[in-house]
Design a protein around this motif. Sequence first.
Motif, short mmCIF file in Angstrom:
data_model
loop_
_atom_site.label_atom_id
_atom_site.label_comp_id
_atom_site.label_asym_id
_atom_site.label_seq_id
_atom_site.Cartn_x
_atom_site.Cartn_y
_atom_site.Cartn_z
N GLU B 404 0.77 -1.24 -0.11
CA GLU B 404 0.02 -0.10 0.18
C GLU B 404 0.87 1.10 0.02
N ALA B 407 2.16 1.62 -3.46
CA ALA B 407 0.96 2.19 -4.25
C ALA B 407 0.89 3.60 -4.01
N MET B 408 0.89 4.15 -2.75
CA MET B 408 0.84 5.43 -2.66
C MET B 408 1.71 6.53 -2.91
N ASP B 409 3.07 5.87 -2.96
CA ASP B 409 4.10 6.57 -3.51
C ASP B 409 3.85 6.85 -5.25
N LYS B 411 0.98 6.81 -6.51
CA LYS B 411 -0.20 7.49 -6.74
C LYS B 411 0.24 9.14 -6.60
N SER B 412 1.04 9.30 -5.38
CA SER B 412 1.55 10.42 -5.20
C SER B 412 2.15 11.31 -6.42
#
Lengths: 295, 458
Positions: B404, B407-409, B411-412
């Motif tokens: 996660e 994924a956030m990196d 998405k960032s």
Amino acid sequence: MRVTSSMMVRSTLRDLSSSLERLQDAQNRATSGKQLLRPSNNPTATAAAMTTRQELRRSEQMVKEAEDAKGWLSTADAALTSGLDLLRRANDVVVAARNAATSDPATRQSFALELRSLRAELLSIANTKYADRSIFNGNAAGAAYDATGAYLGDTGDVVRDVAPSLSVTVNVTGPTVFGTAGGPVGNLFEVLDRLATAVETGNDTAIAAEQANLAAARDAYTAATATIGVRAARMEQIETRAADDKLRLLTQLSNAEDIDVVDALIQVKQQETRYQASLQVAARIIPPSLMDFLR
Amino acid sequence: MPSIGSLTTSVSGLNAQRRVLDVTAHNIANANTEGYHRQRVELRSLSITGVSGIFSGPSRQMGVDATKVTRAYDELLATRFQREDAARSNANALRTTMDTIEKLFPEPGDLGIAHQLDQFWASWSSVATNPGSAAARQELLARADQLVSSLNRAAADLQGVAETAMARVGLMAEDVNSLADQLATTNRAIGSSANPSPDLFDYRDQLIGQLARLTGATARITDNGMADVYIGNRALVVGADLVEPVDGTTGALRWVNGNQPVVITSGEAAGLAATINDIVPRYQAMIDGIASNLVTGVNALHVAGYDQAGATGWNFFDPTALTAGTIALSADVAGQPGRIAAGAPVLPGPTAPGPLDGGQAREIARLADAAGGVNAQYRQMITALAAETRGATTRAAVQDQVAETAAMDLKSIGSVDLDEEMATLVSAQRAYEANARVITAIDEMLGFLIERTGVVGR
């Protein structure tokens, strides 16, 4: 780090779902009353609970056996103790018969009659049953003695497991109590038989000899009665301890498996509050964007 | 003619801003599309010095170029996410397996095998106390039957876990082949276009991501934007070609050519392979060991014991059925409670004991407490199962967190921020208006020139 609204939505959703999961977990515990819902909740506690459960089952079984052993031994104890009186009476009759040896045949006849009836009573004691099973005939089926006083049983032991690694032999066989049949002396019933005949015929020397035999048989009988009496008394203790053990195991099992109700309810309330709080936060952070301010 | 040139410059500005608006609209439309990376128009100022005219000095072509659209993407982060995501689906598959197996053994409780073992031993002890009771013997047979069928069912259910995983592998092979085929097609589209759309790359990356999730496949992006995909260092897709499909009909992934096993280290396939080849066989062996110990332990005593009629030599369990799947009562005692050998042999001899002897049944009942006995063995198995399940759950949770974060990196960098798009929208709109104003200004200048000059002598 650049943060976008879709990232916030994503992480908020994750947090909400994990918070809901915790709430459900707490509710499961509270409604089932168990803290070990699955082995993986706590492997060590599961192993402990399983051991305790097994010990509890064994202990329940042992309490049953101890009750059975106690019943068996107290039946034997009561029967043999009542027999002691009969033997004492037999001795009294013999002494009286010796003193009255010269008296008339009718008196001797009545003494002999009493001796025979004492023999019959002792024979019925020898055939005492517990739970429809003769207690003095070892492991054989049916009666222990027939009407002639012959032993029908075997030499088997009857054993009860009354506590972990403690087994008790609850029976004594007929020959141990009443003597072995055959030989110059024979068992108690044979002695009494001969004694009655001697009294009847007024044979003083025979009476004197048989009186000694009766005394010896009585000693053996008393010794067997004492053994059973001691075992019966000990069973009281063992049974109490087995019952205590069972209670202790029940408490132990409850400690291992059951929840603390107050604690569980507080947990549910806490998780519920946490979930509501996250819902409120989510409602606050998701909608605003620049669009709300550009007109 | 500088003023005429300015017209062209402004037109290029209008076009460029319209393009920016288009792309912004595209971004907003795809704000919630999975795998979409936000796109940007790369604006570049044009400044080309032209050939000198007869009446003018060297002219300069000015304006803005807006032909290139790029996507916000970081290959390093994407690769990391693919790897962690594959590991996550591996961990999840393992957790699902352990969860399923754990649910087959509802311990501690009154429904588990432990309870039935306890009742089985308790029945022996009842027979020992009451060897003459037909009811006690009947109950023992019923309890033994229950225990046997529970063991049978546990074995069948374990086998079921493996079979479900094998069926899943079969479906997965089809998925992998179809994804690989789509990827090859996408690669071809990328290769054949001089200026491929960023959306094609998004599509390509999503296919790679799905392949990684399934099989732990790794991708290498070549210079022309095509992706080569490898599973365990063997090529699945190279450029526009699906090199070699996989087959999963046997329950394990195999390369179609040469029928060699696919080397899998991550992804759901790794979890399934571990389920089929390691986890299920391990627990099968454990429960088979329990069944076999139960059979041999009880039979050893039972064969030596004497039944109510004084006969000896009866087996209690079928001595040839030594696995949990096959364990059964022997034909000697099934349906014949009188043949339960409760009596202990009388030594020396051995000879038959009295018909009411329960000595042998008592010995069998004592097996319950035997060190290393069946109960202890079963308890060990449950403890091992519990610990492994707990480990799998924890690992899945940790790996989920790691994936996660990755994924956030990603998405960032790549996700669409509506605030940002709104700002771009406003600025593009303003710039468009300004460009239009420039054109109006030039128009007015030209108009002034045309209408007010050259009127002398009219």
